[in-house]
Design an enzyme around this catalytic site. Structure first.
Site, PDB file in Angstrom:
ATOM      1  N   ARG A 132      -1.437  -0.133  13.895  1.00  0.00           N
ATOM      2  CA  ARG A 132      -1.392  -1.593  13.946  1.00  0.00           C
ATOM      3  C   ARG A 132      -2.859  -2.148  13.868  1.00  0.00           C
ATOM      4  NH1 ARG A 132      -1.087  -6.685  15.422  1.00  0.00           N
ATOM      5  NH2 ARG A 132      -0.375  -8.218  14.005  1.00  0.00           N
TER       6      ARG A 132
ATOM      7  N   ARG B 165       0.210  -4.843 -15.166  1.00  0.00           N
ATOM      8  CA  ARG B 165       0.062  -5.815 -14.107  1.00  0.00           C
ATOM      9  C   ARG B 165       0.172  -5.274 -12.687  1.00  0.00           C
ATOM     10  NH1 ARG B 165       4.413 -10.827 -13.700  1.00  0.00           N
ATOM     11  NH2 ARG B 165       5.945  -8.977 -13.229  1.00  0.00           N
TER      12      ARG B 165
ATOM     13  N   GLU C 224       4.881 -23.121 -10.167  1.00  0.00           N
ATOM     14  CA  GLU C 224       5.896 -22.186 -11.016  1.00  0.00           C
ATOM     15  C   GLU C 224       7.205 -22.371 -10.085  1.00  0.00           C
ATOM     16  OE1 GLU C 224       4.673 -18.186 -10.851  1.00  0.00           O
ATOM     17  OE2 GLU C 224       3.768 -18.456  -8.726  1.00  0.00           O
TER      18      GLU C 224
ATOM     19  N   LYS D 292       1.155  -9.931  -7.284  1.00  0.00           N
ATOM     20  CA  LYS D 292       2.348  -9.608  -7.235  1.00  0.00           C
ATOM     21  C   LYS D 292       2.577  -9.047  -6.037  1.00  0.00           C
ATOM     22  CE  LYS D 292       6.633  -8.969  -9.876  1.00  0.00           C
ATOM     23  NZ  LYS D 292       7.302 -10.270  -9.664  1.00  0.00           N
TER      24      LYS D 292
ATOM     25  N   HIS E 154      -5.594  -5.199  11.355  1.00  0.00           N
ATOM     26  CA  HIS E 154      -5.384  -5.810  10.148  1.00  0.00           C
ATOM     27  C   HIS E 154      -6.281  -5.284   9.136  1.00  0.00           C
ATOM     28  CE1 HIS E 154      -3.512  -8.748  12.835  1.00  0.00           C
ATOM     29  NE2 HIS E 154      -3.355  -9.483  11.941  1.00  0.00           N
TER      30      HIS E 154
ATOM     31  N   TYR F 258       4.460  -5.090  -5.811  1.00  0.00           N
ATOM     32  CA  TYR F 258       5.691  -4.770  -6.434  1.00  0.00           C
ATOM     33  C   TYR F 258       5.781  -5.079  -7.852  1.00  0.00           C
ATOM     34  CZ  TYR F 258       7.887  -9.370  -6.287  1.00  0.00           C
ATOM     35  OH  TYR F 258       8.164 -10.750  -6.594  1.00  0.00           O
TER      36      TYR F 258
END
Ligand code: PDD
Length: 288
Positions: free
Chosen positions: A107, A58, A186, A154, A109, A39
């Site tokens: 589903r 990014r 952070e 991110k 992985h 995101y």
């Protein structure tokens, strides 16, 4: 009805523009099932995106890091953001949220052979930090960084960050400062800056932090203002003895941290390095 949001606002979902209250994805979306997605949050002032190219670069880096091929380039994301801003009629301050997941599949992985990326975009009002927050500063406590080793991506897999933010809430403070192997990493959703004897420091840009778009931007503002800057590991004791602490993020911009682990930071009021960066940041927004 989703409480706390404008359910009538128009969002983008996989090529369609729909009401937020009506936007739906499959329960088998890999973003929902695995947190398998990326995101971005782009702040906009007066309806104009701020540092957008850096945000979109990014986004592409993060997509590449998780090997998510969308067939879209920076110009496509830019067009989407511009379209969303014009459709939402946003002339004030807002943030554009962009999310891309590996799409819908049985589903399993491993990567699906032929799923289509899910692309979602919404525009939300941005509440800029008010005079109280700027004047009084934020409060923070330390905690161990228990997240994974790819914090530079991110990713929407934010459970570690969510738990960190709740740790702050449970402690009655605004933020956490996370430490890994004795060094500062952070905040839960922001980068952290440490000032000592006029020198501004931030942790190294490696896989242990998300390199905020404000990281490079504040580094530049510091250089313009003649404030020395160094990027290096910052041990816990240095943070405790800092003259100033600051945090930065798309939505918090740059804010002072004036209380840390129950003690005042420096004088307990926003410091001179913060004041200079804050002024430069406001100027950059005004010049948009
Ligand atoms: N968070 N580190 C983490 C873990 C973050 O989540 C963020 C931003 C930052 C600062 O990055 P930037 O300056 O590009 O906003 C650092 C966003 C705002 C969020 O998750 O909402």
């Amino acid at each position: 009805m989703i409480p706390g949001v404008d359910n009538d606002s128009i969002v983008y979902l996989n090529g369609d523009y729909v009401r937020l209250g009506d936007a739906k994805i499959s329960v088998l979306d890999r973003g929902f099932i695995f947190g398998d997605g990326i995101y971005e949050v782009v702040p906009c002032y007066g309806g104009k995106p701020f540092l957008m190219q850096n945000h979109l670069a990014r986004l592409q880096r993060s997509l590449k890091a998780i090997r998510l091929e969308t067939g879209r380039g920076i110009a496509d994301w830019e067009a989407l953001v511009a379209d969303m801003l014009s459709r939402s009629g946003a002339r004030g301050d807002c943030s554009v949220y962009l999310q891309v997941t590996r799409g819908v599949a049985k589903r399993d992985h491993g990567f699906p052979a032929d799923s289509q990326a899910t692309v979602f975009c919404m525009v939300s009002p941005l509440k800029r930090p008010n005079a109280h927050k700027r004047g009084q500063g934020m409060t923070a406590v330390s905690m161990p960084d228990e997240r994974w080793l790819h914090c530079e991506i991110k990713s929407v897999s934010l459970l570690g960050n969510v738990l960190a933010k709740q740790y702050a809430a449970d402690a009655g403070v605004d933020e956490v400062l996370q430490f890994r192997d004795g060094n500062l990493s952070e905040g839960s959703s922001c980068n952290i800056w440490v000032v000592k004897n006029g020198v501004m420091r931030a942790p190294v840009r490696d896989n242990l932090i998300l390199e905020g778009i404000r990281y490079g931007f504040l580094e530049q503002l510091a250089a313009d203002a003649g404030i020395p800057f160094e990027s290096r590991p910052i041990p816990k004791a240095e943070v405790a003895e800092a003259d100033e602490l600051m945090l930065s993020s798309a939505t918090k911009e740059v804010l002072p941290i004036t209380q840390y682990d129950g003690r005042p930071v420096g004088s307990g009021t926003p410091g001179p390095v913060y004041a200079r960066l804050r002024a430069a940041y406001d100027q950059a927004i005004a010049a948009l």
